[in-house]
Structure formats: C-alpha cells, structure tokens
Design a protein around this motif. Structure first.
Motif, PDB file in Angstrom:
ATOM      1  N   GLY A  37       0.811  -1.204   0.000  1.00  0.00           N
ATOM      2  CA  GLY A  37       0.000   0.000   0.000  1.00  0.00           C
ATOM      3  C   GLY A  37       0.845   1.255   0.000  1.00  0.00           C
ATOM      4  O   GLY A  37       0.531   2.228  -0.690  1.00  0.00           O
ATOM      5  N   ASP A  42      -8.489   9.142  -2.925  1.00  0.00           N
ATOM      6  CA  ASP A  42      -8.767   7.980  -2.078  1.00  0.00           C
ATOM      7  C   ASP A  42     -10.269   7.793  -1.894  1.00  0.00           C
ATOM      8  O   ASP A  42     -10.791   6.677  -1.971  1.00  0.00           O
ATOM      9  N   THR A  88      -7.034   3.263  -0.351  1.00  0.00           N
ATOM     10  CA  THR A  88      -6.618   2.648   0.909  1.00  0.00           C
ATOM     11  C   THR A  88      -7.704   1.702   1.409  1.00  0.00           C
ATOM     12  O   THR A  88      -8.787   1.615   0.830  1.00  0.00           O
TER      13      THR A  88
END
Length: 366
Positions: A19, A49, A55
C-alpha cells in the motif's frame, strides 16, 4: 534414489507494505504538479482515495503519512508550524520516478561517458580488430586471434608468438559533454487551462537523473527564462512554477552561452523546452514586449544569438510544444541558422524525443 524435479504451484510472497509503495508513486506525481506543496498534494490524494478507494482498513492515509515521516520523505516545516515539507530524499525520489516514467526502457550504462566517432586507446571495446601497434594496452590484445595468427604463420611444430602475430581489439574514445537545459516558465505554459509546465519539469528531472546515473562525468546546468533568465539548482526542479512572464528567449540564450564558455569540456550543447515564440527583450532597465505575432525586433535578436552559438560550435536542440504554422516557421529559421535540431512534439512524446536526441548529440561532429 529418484531423478528429476518435482514442480508445484508457485505462490509469490505478499509484498511488504504494498500500500505504501503504490501510494508513494502517486504522491510523487502530485508533488510535482503542486510544485512541492505537501498540503495540497495530500489533499488531492485524500480526494482520490475517497473516489477510487486507494486505501483500506488495514492501511489508511494516516498510516501512509506516518510512513512518509518515518522513511524520511517528509519533515516538519520550521517556517510553518504543523505543516510538512519534502526532504532531499523525496527530491531524489521524484527525479527517479520521472526517469522511470520517461526513460523507463533505458538500460543502465557502466562508464557514464559518450562515444566519439574516433577509435584508439579508450574505455569501450568495439567490434573492429587490427594489428598490434607500439603503445597498445596489454588488455587490448585478443589472445585467441593472436595465437591463431601464430599457428598460421609459424606452424605447430615450431610454435612461436611474435609481435607481428599480435592482434588487438580496437576501442572507442570517450568524451565529456556540457549541457544547459533551458525551461520556459512564461505564463503561456499554463495558458488555456493546459498544464505544460509539469511535463517540462518531468523531462528536466529525468534528464538530470539520467546524467547523474549514466553520465557522471558530464555537467548539466538548468536555467529558466521568462522576462529574465536565471540559473536554478537541480534540487529545485520539483518546486518550479510558471510566473506572469513574457518569453525572453534572448536572455535565456545569453545566460546559457555564458555558462558554457566557462566549461572546459570539448562538447557543448543547449536544450530548450518552450511552447511559444520570443516576445520580450531587455533594453537597459526597460523591457520591450510584444505578444502579438512575430515581432522582427525580438526575432532578429534571437536569430543572431543562434548564429553566435553556431560559431562557438554549440548546437541548440529546440523542443517546441506547439503546432502553429507561424511558430514552426520561426523555429525552422532559428534551427537553420544554428545548424541545430528541432522537434515539434506533443506533451506525451516530449520525454522520448529528449532522450533520443541527447544520445545522438553527445557525439562531436563537424
């Protein structure tokens, strides 16, 4: 005892902190666009995001920011409490990212020097071979071919190896080069809602990293030009911004020539990335400006400098980010006088053309 191999399904180990790596690449792109503004880049990253779910519950934006600090990419900004600035490590990472993006297919070199059309005592072996001459290095001798010559010349029964039997592998001379990269930061680089300065910065950063890695003996100076021209450090490239300027190409060329006059390297050249015609001159303390059409007063001064560069054997490679016929006419005239090269490129193809011409123009030709 059994012979052979036993095969099973290969399951690659999960990448550690994948990530972070994927977010880092995107963050470096955004930092370039925002000219080093960490807060704005993180705001954009947060927005992306939310839109694309970059994420997850295991690794969020807060974790990413903490990792940026722990790994040395971000530091506290002493001038603005509670804010961050990018570090020298980030600046280098941005250059490496630009190099990978623009010159991704490039194979690493070993010497960091440039070939010339001449052969002799050099750094890199060529495919040519010749007889031994006094002064040739021992490592140039091709033992296989030399022994073969000895067998042919003297036979196996009375074998002997003489100087006349020796054959050497020719090597190519290497040379250093000095380059000045000129970047147009006039207002037209962001005019009409088109971002032209970001690709120009990426090319400059990729070229800087390329020279540092592949051609460490070279010199690369970067200058920017608007109403005036001034030199900047390579580390300042990510922070480069367009200003409310006209295009004083003359000032840029004069500064580039001053820099190259001080360089002792045999090969010198100028790369100029611009999207418009010259529109400005400085006369004493005043500026003469004309943004309409091609002002012959400004153009003639620019053309005269192109001729001076030719006399000094400094080729100019112009990368014109424009397709207007009258602009191409100006660049054609400029290039013909200088005996240089010009490319009319879209933003997408700019990086490839810079690299291609960089490799070719490193040879000293007459």
């Amino acid at each position: 005892m059994s012979l052979g191999f036993r095969f099973s399904e290969y399951i690659p180990a999960p990448e550690e902190n994948n990530g972070f790596e994927s977010l880092l690449k995107l963050f470096m792109q955004l930092i370039t666009i925002t000219s080093g503004d960490v807060a704005e880049a993180l705001a954009w990253l947060n927005s992306l995001d939310k839109q694309y779910n970059l994420t997850n519950d295991q690794y969020g934006m807060g974790d990413f920011i903490e990792d940026l600090k722990k790994k040395g990419y971000l530091d506290e900004d002493p001038q603005r409490q509670g804010t961050f600035k990018i570090t020298a490590k980030s600046e280098q990472q941005i250059r490496k990212s630009a190099l990978e993006e623009i010159f991704g297919k490039l194979k690493k070199g070993t010497k960091g020097t440039h070939a010339t059309p001449h052969t002799g005592v050099g750094d890199e072996a060529s495919t040519d071979q010749r007889e031994y001459r006094f002064g040739d290095a021992i490592e140039q001798i091709s033992m296989t071919d030399s022994l073969r010559n000895a067998q042919i010349n003297h036979g196996l029964s009375d074998f002997m190896l003489t100087e006349q039997d020796l054959e050497v592998t020719e090597t190519e001379h290497k040379t250093q080069a000095s380059t000045v990269l000129m970047i147009d930061i006039s207002h037209s680089m962001i005019l009409y809602g088109e971002d032209r300065i970001t690709p120009a910065k990426k090319v400059a950063m990729a070229l800087a990293e390329l020279v540092k890695q592949k051609y460490p003996k070279d010199t690369l100076d970067v200058i920017v030009f608007g109403n005036d021209a001034w030199q900047i450090e390579i580390k300042d490239l990510p922070y480069l911004e367009v200003g409310p300027y006209h295009t004083n190409t003359v000032a840029g060329l004069e500064l580039a020539m001053d820099i190259l006059r001080k360089r002792k390297t045999p090969n010198k050249q100028i790369f100029m990335i611009t999207d418009g015609k010259p529109t400005c001159l400085k006369e004493g303390l005043r500026y003469y400006k004309n943004s309409f059409g091609l002002d012959r007063k400004v153009v003639n001064k620019t053309i005269n400098l192109a001729a001076q560069c030719r006399k000094l054997k400094i080729p100019i490679t112009t990368f014109m980010i424009a397709t207007d016929p009258y602009l191409q006419q100006f660049v054609d005239e400029f290039t013909k006088v200088n005996n240089g090269q010009a490319y009319y490129s879209s933003l997408k193809g700019l990086g490839h053309l810079v690299f291609k011409d960089y490799r070719q123009n490193r040879r000293k030709t007459f």
